[in-house]
Structure formats: C-alpha cells, structure tokens
Design an enzyme around this catalytic site. Sequence first.
Site, PDB file in Angstrom:
ATOM      1  CD  GLU A 150     -30.310  19.958  39.411  1.00  0.00           C
ATOM      2  OE1 GLU A 150     -29.573  18.649  39.036  1.00  0.00           O
ATOM      3  OE2 GLU A 150     -30.134  20.780  38.406  1.00  0.00           O
ATOM      4  CE  LYS A 180     -21.640   9.050  27.742  1.00  0.00           C
ATOM      5  NZ  LYS A 180     -23.099   8.831  27.345  1.00  0.00           N
ATOM      6  CB  CYS A 213     -28.139  23.127  34.459  1.00  0.00           C
ATOM      7  SG  CYS A 213     -27.558  23.797  33.042  1.00  0.00           S
ATOM      8  CD  GLU A 225     -23.710  23.753  34.260  1.00  0.00           C
ATOM      9  OE1 GLU A 225     -23.554  23.910  35.560  1.00  0.00           O
ATOM     10  OE2 GLU A 225     -24.095  22.937  33.592  1.00  0.00           O
ATOM     11  N   GLY A 252     -20.831  13.757  38.162  1.00  0.00           N
ATOM     12  CA  GLY A 252     -20.115  14.500  38.120  1.00  0.00           C
ATOM     13  C   GLY A 252     -18.724  13.971  39.113  1.00  0.00           C
ATOM     14  CB  SER A 308     -26.657  14.220  37.682  1.00  0.00           C
ATOM     15  OG  SER A 308     -25.676  13.388  37.747  1.00  0.00           O
ATOM     16  CG  ASN A 309     -23.736  17.744  43.078  1.00  0.00           C
ATOM     17  OD1 ASN A 309     -23.328  16.635  43.310  1.00  0.00           O
ATOM     18  ND2 ASN A 309     -22.890  18.911  43.174  1.00  0.00           N
TER      19      ASN A 309
HETATM   20  O1  TXE Z   1     -27.633  12.413  34.382  1.00  0.00           O
HETATM   21  P1  TXE Z   1     -26.096  11.574  34.025  1.00  0.00           P
HETATM   22  P2  TXE Z   1     -28.877  11.765  33.657  1.00  0.00           P
HETATM   23  C1  TXE Z   1     -29.759  15.472  36.548  1.00  0.00           C
HETATM   24  C2  TXE Z   1     -31.477  15.320  36.467  1.00  0.00           C
HETATM   25  C3  TXE Z   1     -31.232  14.159  35.971  1.00  0.00           C
HETATM   26  C4  TXE Z   1     -29.850  13.421  36.505  1.00  0.00           C
HETATM   27  C5  TXE Z   1     -30.166  11.748  35.682  1.00  0.00           C
HETATM   28  O2  TXE Z   1     -31.813  15.442  38.076  1.00  0.00           O
HETATM   29  O3  TXE Z   1     -33.052  14.479  36.289  1.00  0.00           O
HETATM   30  O4  TXE Z   1     -29.180  14.488  36.500  1.00  0.00           O
HETATM   31  O5  TXE Z   1     -29.947  12.350  34.465  1.00  0.00           O
HETATM   32  C6  TXE Z   1     -22.725  10.225  31.896  1.00  0.00           C
HETATM   33  N1  TXE Z   1     -18.352   8.602  33.471  1.00  0.00           N
HETATM   34  N2  TXE Z   1     -29.131  15.918  35.172  1.00  0.00           N
HETATM   35  O6  TXE Z   1     -28.803   9.701  33.266  1.00  0.00           O
HETATM   36  O7  TXE Z   1     -26.300  10.660  34.842  1.00  0.00           O
HETATM   37  C7  TXE Z   1     -24.329   9.840  30.722  1.00  0.00           C
HETATM   38  O8  TXE Z   1     -23.983   8.984  30.349  1.00  0.00           O
HETATM   39  C8  TXE Z   1     -19.180   8.983  32.910  1.00  0.00           C
HETATM   40  C9  TXE Z   1     -28.395  17.987  35.463  1.00  0.00           C
HETATM   41  O9  TXE Z   1     -29.246  12.155  32.085  1.00  0.00           O
HETATM   42  O10 TXE Z   1     -25.262  13.496  34.654  1.00  0.00           O
HETATM   43  C10 TXE Z   1     -23.963  11.586  29.931  1.00  0.00           C
HETATM   44  O11 TXE Z   1     -23.904  11.877  29.191  1.00  0.00           O
HETATM   45  N3  TXE Z   1     -20.379   9.625  31.948  1.00  0.00           N
HETATM   46  C11 TXE Z   1     -28.175  18.416  34.410  1.00  0.00           C
HETATM   47  C12 TXE Z   1     -23.740  12.620  30.347  1.00  0.00           C
HETATM   48  O12 TXE Z   1     -23.010  11.479  31.977  1.00  0.00           O
HETATM   49  C13 TXE Z   1     -20.901   9.172  32.700  1.00  0.00           C
HETATM   50  C14 TXE Z   1     -28.315  17.584  32.787  1.00  0.00           C
HETATM   51  C15 TXE Z   1     -24.727  13.207  32.080  1.00  0.00           C
HETATM   52  O13 TXE Z   1     -25.653  11.900  32.950  1.00  0.00           O
HETATM   53  C16 TXE Z   1     -21.188   8.346  33.311  1.00  0.00           C
HETATM   54  C17 TXE Z   1     -28.476  16.534  32.941  1.00  0.00           C
HETATM   55  C18 TXE Z   1     -19.804   8.258  34.374  1.00  0.00           C
HETATM   56  N4  TXE Z   1     -19.751   7.171  35.067  1.00  0.00           N
HETATM   57  C19 TXE Z   1     -28.621  15.700  34.044  1.00  0.00           C
HETATM   58  N5  TXE Z   1     -22.521   8.012  34.521  1.00  0.00           N
HETATM   59  C20 TXE Z   1     -28.169  20.197  34.647  1.00  0.00           C
HETATM   60  N6  TXE Z   1     -28.055  20.507  35.990  1.00  0.00           N
HETATM   61  O14 TXE Z   1     -28.040  20.531  33.491  1.00  0.00           O
HETATM   62  C21 TXE Z   1     -22.829   8.445  33.530  1.00  0.00           C
HETATM   63  N7  TXE Z   1     -22.242   9.431  32.688  1.00  0.00           N
END
Ligand code: TXE
Length: 499
Positions: free
Chosen positions: A388, A178, A287, A253, A236, A232-233
């Site tokens: 972050e 996904k 990240c 991660e 995660g 995101s944390n």
């Molecule tokens: O991240 P999400 P988003 C941080 C960064 C950014 C913020 C939001 O601060 O501004 O997160 O970004 C999937 N069950 N990072 O919304 O929500 C989602 O569809 C299962 C830092 O993009 O963490 C996507 O494919 N999956 C980070 C993935 O998770 C779920 C990189 C990441 O989404 C879910 C990205 C759920 N309940 C964002 N909800 C880094 N540090 O590298 C969402 N997803």
Amino acid sequence: MITLTNEERNLKNFINGEWTEVTNKEKVYNPANGEVIAEVPNSSAEAITQAAESAGIAQREWALVPAPQRAELLYKVGTMMKERKERLSQLLTLENGKVIEEARGEVQEGIDMAFYMAGEGRRLFGQTTPSELKDKFAMSERCPVGVVGIITPWNFPIAIATWKSFPAIVSGNAVIWKPSSETPLMANELARIFEEAGLPKGILHVVYGSGTTVGQAMIEHDAIRVISFTGSNETGRKVATECGKQLKKVSLEMGGKNAVIVMEDADIDLAVEGILWSAFGTSGQRCTACSRVIVHKAVRKTLEERLLEAMKNLTTGDGLDSNNKIGPIINQAGLDKILKYIEIGKEEGAKLAAGGKQLTVENYEKGFYFEPTLFTDVTIDMRIAQEEIFGPVVSLIEVNNFEEAIAANNKVKYGLSSSIFTQDVNRVFQAQRDLDTGIVYVNAGTTGAEIHLPFGGTKGTGNGHRDSGVQALDVFTEWKAVYVDYSGKLQRAQIDTDA
Ligand code: TXE
C-alpha cells in the site's frame, strides 16, 4: 477563507461531558500550505482512565434508555450535521487536504450514517425461534457490550468515526474515541454536535494523543470491551495482538491494494473515468483507492494512451479551491513514503510513464503535493504492485485473458475492493464470484461505498468484521439467548424432548 474559533484553535479533550485542558500539546498543520492551524492535546494514559471510569457509569443509564429514544438523538445529530455541512466540509479540507467536493461527500456520508443508524433504533432485531420443548419460548436479543474504544485514521476523519460511533451509541454503548492527531478538528466538531444535541454526559469521550500511549491505554483498560480500529496493516496487527492478550474483541479495517480490471470489451472512456476518480481522488489516500490497473493486452495500448492524456487535466493544489481536482498529501512522512516507492518501482524495472515527483504549487510552497503518477510494464510480484503506497500512484499490469486478470487481482495480501469493466454479463457474475475482496464494483472504480452495505475486506484487510451496514451492529453488541419456560415444571433440554 474559513476562520477557526478559539475553541477550534486550542483543542481540548472531551471527557465526561467536560472540555478538559491538557498542557502537553502538538501542532496541527494545514497540508495545503504547511501552516499551523490548531494545537491538539498529546494526552497521557491517565485521560483514558478518567474517561473509562465515567463511561462505565454513564453507559449503565444509557442502556436503559429505549433504543428508539437513543435513535432520536442520532436523528438530531444528523440534522445538525446537515445544517453545518458546508462549514464542516471546509474544516475537513483544511485539516486533511482533500478537495472540497470530496470533503462534502465525506460529511454527507456521516449525515447518511446518522439517519440510517437512527432507523436501526426501531429495529435492532433479535430472533424468536421454536423451543424443542413444549410450553417454552426461545429468543435472542442484541445487548450493548458496555464501553467501546474506537481508533480512527486521518484519511476519513469524520466518515469512519460515524461508521463506528453511531452504531455503538444507538446500541446503548458509551464510546471512547481516539482520533488521529493529524485531523482532530472533525472530532471536536462531532463531539460538540453531540453535546448540543443533548447526549448525556459520559456517553462520548474524545481523547487525543499518540497510538502508543492513548491507544495502548484503551486496549489495556479492563472497562473497554471492544476496540474498533481503522488504519495501517502494521498498526492493526499490533492492536490485534495487544487485544488478544486481554481477550478483547477487536474489529480491524486495514486498507488494500485495490485493482480495476479492464477487459477487451470494456467501454474504455468509462474505464478511464473510473480509474481517475478511484486512483487519484483524496490523492490516492483511500483504503479503497485503485492502485493497480489490470488490463487485457488487446486494449492495453489504447487504455494507457487515454489514461495518460486524461491525467494531464488533473490540476493539483489547495483543496479549498474548487478548480483543483487533487489536494495535497497529508504530511511529509506521507510524501517520503510515496517517494520511497517511486524509487522502488524504478529499481524493480517498471517504467515511469507519468509523474513521479513532488510538486511545488505557487503560493503553497510549504504544502505536500505529489504528481499523479503512472507506472507501466509492472508485473504482479513487484513491490509497487503488492504494497500500500497511499498516494496518487497507479501501476498498469497487462494480462492475456480473464482468468489471468482474476488471478492477478487476488494475488495480494489485501482483500478490500476490486472492480471490473466489461460488457459481458457472464464475466460479471464470474468476477463477482471469483474476486476475493469484500467489495466488488462492476463498471465503476474501486471507491464509492454506500453506508447501508457492509464495508470491509478479506485476508490482510481485516479480521472478519465489517464497518457500516447492519453488520456494524455485530461489532458493538453481544447476543443474549433467552429461554422462558411456562410449563410450570422442570423441563430438561435434550433429555425431556421425547416426553
Ligand atoms: O496510520 P496508523 P498513520 C496507512 C498509510 C499511511 C500509513 C501511516 O499507508 O501512510 O498507514 O499512517 C493509531 N496502538 N494507512 O500513521 O499508524 C493512530 O494514532 C493503538 C492506511 O496515520 O495505522 C491513529 O489514530 N493505536 C489506512 C490510527 O491508529 C495506534 C488509513 C491509525 O494510525 C497505535 C490510515 C498503537 N500502537 C493509514 N499506533 C487505510 N488503509 O485506510 C497508532 N495508532
């Protein structure tokens, strides 16, 4: 200007080797100018059921293909990615915004991963070890776990996918992926490359959709035995909680609050270069991005002056124009989050030394741009130094000595990457020992991971697993211990050892 094919404009899921149309779709935007570039499925949970059922059947066959043959397929994928590198890079910039030079670097990371993991097909080492009993042989081997789920973010839409899917596939698993719906083009390209390379149907599935529907369905499906997540944390934590309920293995991660430490004996110009590259590359949306600079008081003023001067040369604009050093932010929500932290920083008493505002770029008025920003007079506990931000925003923190610098680095909930600029070899090794991050750089910024080393972090960054390196294989394999007794009699472990 790059032109998209009909298939790229009208994206479909890839389930059991078929390109599957979905009626419910969402728009995909180019963050450089806010224009719609494609439509992506917003799938229902049913798509995961279909993918998981066919993946389970296909995986049993795939696991029987000798690993060196599975690896040859990855080698082919790497070669095809290499041939298509420029187009892939342009598509990546189009959907993600990062400047073209960085996009090429990211695609190269995927190519490197393909060749590296192809090599693993002839290794995948287990161990042999003496048995405690006579005429008995003992060994351990890696086995595929079966069907694995990978959930990836938008900031490295192809590199992170290769870190996860390549070790999974070479180990004999089927993958349900996904991707983030912000950046679906890279998923489409990679799936098409796998298809053309001859991957048997059912071994890789791409299902687009929301985390709460598609992601949750992946976590809940019994056939999917591992979830590998980057994001995101907050998300995660939710993913780990849900996986815990299912007793499902989960690899996380989740970013960082990474710091560059500049000691009083550092090469200041080199440190400035390292800070610029790791703080403002990918508009700070990495990240491993440097979002804190911890500087010894003796060189704080010099560093600050030179950094501010160098920041003036960072041209911001469309990433496809190679004159630009910084591209757009991914979307309006990303911009809003950065703006929120600018206000927080000011309220906390930090000094806004540069930037701090949304940028309008001529002819790209609907793009999501933000000025490279430096806060000074920041203290360790401020929220801008703890959370972050995921944008081109750096906080400068002054310290009195080496010990304070290490303590400041470690006093955050994350533990991904850190860096120290110094000429003192003793401090280099002390820092290597005492910095509590999963990645440490010396005389370089906080970014620049190479694919044959483990990638991941401590504390709130993860849960002990690693992407990339041979360590990635641990996520996608189970260990099997095998005992072969050739004594012709029943020998009992721990009991007959004296006989
Ligand atoms: O991240 P999400 P988003 C941080 C960064 C950014 C913020 C939001 O601060 O501004 O997160 O970004 C999937 N069950 N990072 O919304 O929500 C989602 O569809 C299962 C830092 O993009 O963490 C996507 O494919 N999956 C980070 C993935 O998770 C779920 C990189 C990441 O989404 C879910 C990205 C759920 N309940 C964002 N909800 C880094 N540090 O590298 C969402 N997803």
